[in-house]
Every structure is written in structure tokens, then in C-alpha cells.
Design an enzyme around this catalytic site. Sequence first.
Site, PDB file in Angstrom:
ATOM      1  N   HIS A 108       0.813  -1.220   0.000  1.00 24.95           N
ATOM      2  CA  HIS A 108       0.000   0.000   0.000  1.00 24.95           C
ATOM      3  C   HIS A 108       0.849   1.274   0.000  1.00 24.95           C
ATOM      4  O   HIS A 108       0.336   2.353  -0.283  1.00 24.95           O
ATOM      5  CB  HIS A 108      -0.988  -0.006   1.176  1.00 24.95           C
ATOM      6  CG  HIS A 108      -0.388   0.263   2.523  1.00 24.95           C
ATOM      7  ND1 HIS A 108      -0.123  -0.739   3.438  1.00 24.95           N
ATOM      8  CD2 HIS A 108      -0.011   1.413   3.126  1.00 24.95           C
ATOM      9  CE1 HIS A 108       0.374  -0.208   4.535  1.00 24.95           C
ATOM     10  NE2 HIS A 108       0.470   1.101   4.372  1.00 24.95           N
ATOM     11  N   ASP A 138       0.241  -7.578   1.253  1.00 27.29           N
ATOM     12  CA  ASP A 138       0.649  -6.192   1.490  1.00 27.29           C
ATOM     13  C   ASP A 138       2.173  -6.058   1.505  1.00 27.29           C
ATOM     14  O   ASP A 138       2.747  -5.377   2.365  1.00 27.29           O
ATOM     15  CB  ASP A 138       0.060  -5.655   2.790  1.00 27.29           C
ATOM     16  CG  ASP A 138       0.113  -4.118   2.845  1.00 27.29           C
ATOM     17  OD1 ASP A 138       0.257  -3.491   1.775  1.00 27.29           O
ATOM     18  OD2 ASP A 138       0.026  -3.554   3.954  1.00 27.29           O
ATOM     19  N   SER A 216       4.691   2.596   7.896  1.00 32.11           N
ATOM     20  CA  SER A 216       4.332   1.436   7.089  1.00 32.11           C
ATOM     21  C   SER A 216       5.511   0.984   6.236  1.00 32.11           C
ATOM     22  O   SER A 216       6.147   1.785   5.563  1.00 32.11           O
ATOM     23  CB  SER A 216       3.143   1.768   6.187  1.00 32.11           C
ATOM     24  OG  SER A 216       1.978   1.952   6.931  1.00 32.11           O
TER      25      SER A 216
END
Length: 374
Positions: A108, A138, A216
Site C-alpha cells: 500500500h 501487502d 508502514s
Amino acid sequence: MGQNYTRHLLLTTLAAMVLMLFWQSLPLLEGLIIATQAKPRPITPRGVLSEEERATIELFERCKGSVVYISTAKAVVDPWTRSVYNVPRGTGSGFVWDEAGHIVTNYHVIEGASQARVRLDDGRDYPAVLVGASKRHDLAVLRIDVPVKRPQPVMIGTSGDLKVGQKTFAIGNPFGLDWTLTTGIVSALHRQMREGNGVVIRDLIQTDAAINPGNSGGPLLDSAGRLIGVNTAIFSPSGAYAGIGFAIPVDTVNRIVPQLIAYGRYLEPSLGIDVDDRLDRLAKARLGYDGVMVLRVDPRSAAARAGIRGITLYPDGSFDPGDVLLAVDGEPVEDAESLHALLDKHRIGDTVEVRFARDGRLFTLKLPLEPARS
């Protein structure tokens, strides 16, 4: 007598004026005295850092060079001039996977981007190319070309033996604040989370080490400085950090990333059968059974060679049910998603034990896992 009175009055008045001036200047005099006496206070010796503090500092200094800052942009076409502009899209973190310049991050972080740049902890900045990605996990792999002084790859640990209560360390770039360290513990294991795109990520590590936007893709480390997970998301009803973060376990990363590097995509292990949740729900409502019904069998697969049957459809809309898959390696199969999750624990070429039902009879087979065919 008059002269004496006048002189006395004058002296009294002068004395009063002097006294008044003295009292008025007293605060100033006190201030001057205090100012001449004011000095920095002596420093109290701190003594040596605690063993835990020294260990944390050493871990950060040793590992931060393996963490990178990722910025992405998206190409936008001006409808009037037809000119192409690169508009900043977002930022995130990543880490050095190997000496070939591969960088691991979240899918993402780069989703929807047309270009990305990677900045190392010493300030060097390089354009990156996308090597491969798995939306389902992911995870994404970028590559940069670093001609000299290549950054050190992160050390790889394992997540299979993690215990709740172990210390965790997250290094990343939350809100663009470069190379931030947060600490915590493993607060739970085997969590699952449904992302906004509907993808369910399973077996996540839960930690209370602060993970915020920009973290992230960064590494979650153990107290030895080894990678145990990739920071991916937070749970927050308000949108702000609430003490619950999630990381993709390193055992999953270590299985998926080599495939992304080698093939550009994840080769999903398959039994050679197709299942469909929507059709399965309809069949379960009509027939009532546990497990998932085999919709179709790939004629080139080991399942076909073993005689596994799919559904037989007739022109009038009726059908004969196929075999029903009940379990993989003793773990029950409830729907298509749980089947994918069970197979995802294995590699292509592994052999698994599968349990089927047919016409009320049970049977067990051992089948090799093959690459899923699109």
C-alpha cells in the site's frame, strides 16, 4: 531660633528624600547583587546508562542504516496541454533486504504510484524500480542501484517462536520524521485484519510499539536487532494511534519476498481445484454440509489424477455436487478464504494431507501443491 528651625526642617526634608531614594533603589540594588551572584547550577553526575538503555541505543545505531525512507509520485496528465506531471503521492518506510539493492516495503506504500525514490540514512537518494508485489500480503519489493558504500541488509529472524511479552523495536519515518525509534512488546499473535480493499491479512503480530502513518513498510525488530515483522497498520477507531499496531510476520515475508524477486509476483500454492464462496453458500443452504465444495478440477493437476470430482452441471440447471473438501493437514476448511490461508503456509512442492467427503463417505489423500494457474 528661626534660622535653627529652618535648618532643622531642611535637614529633615533632605533625610526624608535620601531615605525615600534609598527605598526606591533597594530593589535595583538587590537585583544587581543577585545578578552578580547568578551562575549556572552545577551538573549532577548522571552515572552510567542502564543496561537496557545501552542495549536500545546500540540496537538503533546498528540497525538504522538498514532502514530507508520512501517517497512516491503519480503521473498526472494535464488535459489542456497534454503535459505529464509527477504529483507527490505519499511516503513510507522500507528496509534493505540484500546486497543487490532490494528494498522491502508494504504494497500500500507504492500502490497507485508511477515512480518512487529511496533515501538512505546518510542522505543519499536514488530512483527505485518496482521488482514485484503481492497485494494479498501487502508486500512489495523495490530495487535501487547503489554503486558504492552499499547499506547493510537487515538481519532476518523468525516469527514462529515469538512469545507475547517479548520486546519489540520499530524504526521508520512516521509523519516524515526521519528514522524514528519506538519500543514496545509483542502484545498478541495470530491476529487478522481486513483492509479497505477487502483483503484479509492473517497471522499478524500485534504490538504496542507506536506505528503511525509513514511507519508502514518499516521493520519490527526483536531485542537482538533481527527482523520479526513488517509494520503494516494500526487499529484506531479515531484514526489516531491507540496503542495497537500490526506487523506482517517475518516467516511470511521470508517466504513471499524471494518469489517477488524471482518472478515479480507471488506464486500461490494450489491443490488444482477451484472453489467459489458465493456458489458454496447457495449449495450449503440447499444441501447442508461442512467444508467447501469443489467447483472444478484442473485436468492437468495432481487432484485430477487422484480422481477428485467437481460439480457436474446439467442444461436444466440441476447439478450433481462434487467432492467436499473438509480439512488440510487436519485443520478444518470453512470457506475459500480459509483454504487460501491454510495453503499459504506452505511452499509449492510441499505435500499436504487433504480430507474429502463424497456421497456421505470420507476419504483422505496426500497431494502435492502446484502453482495456481490463472
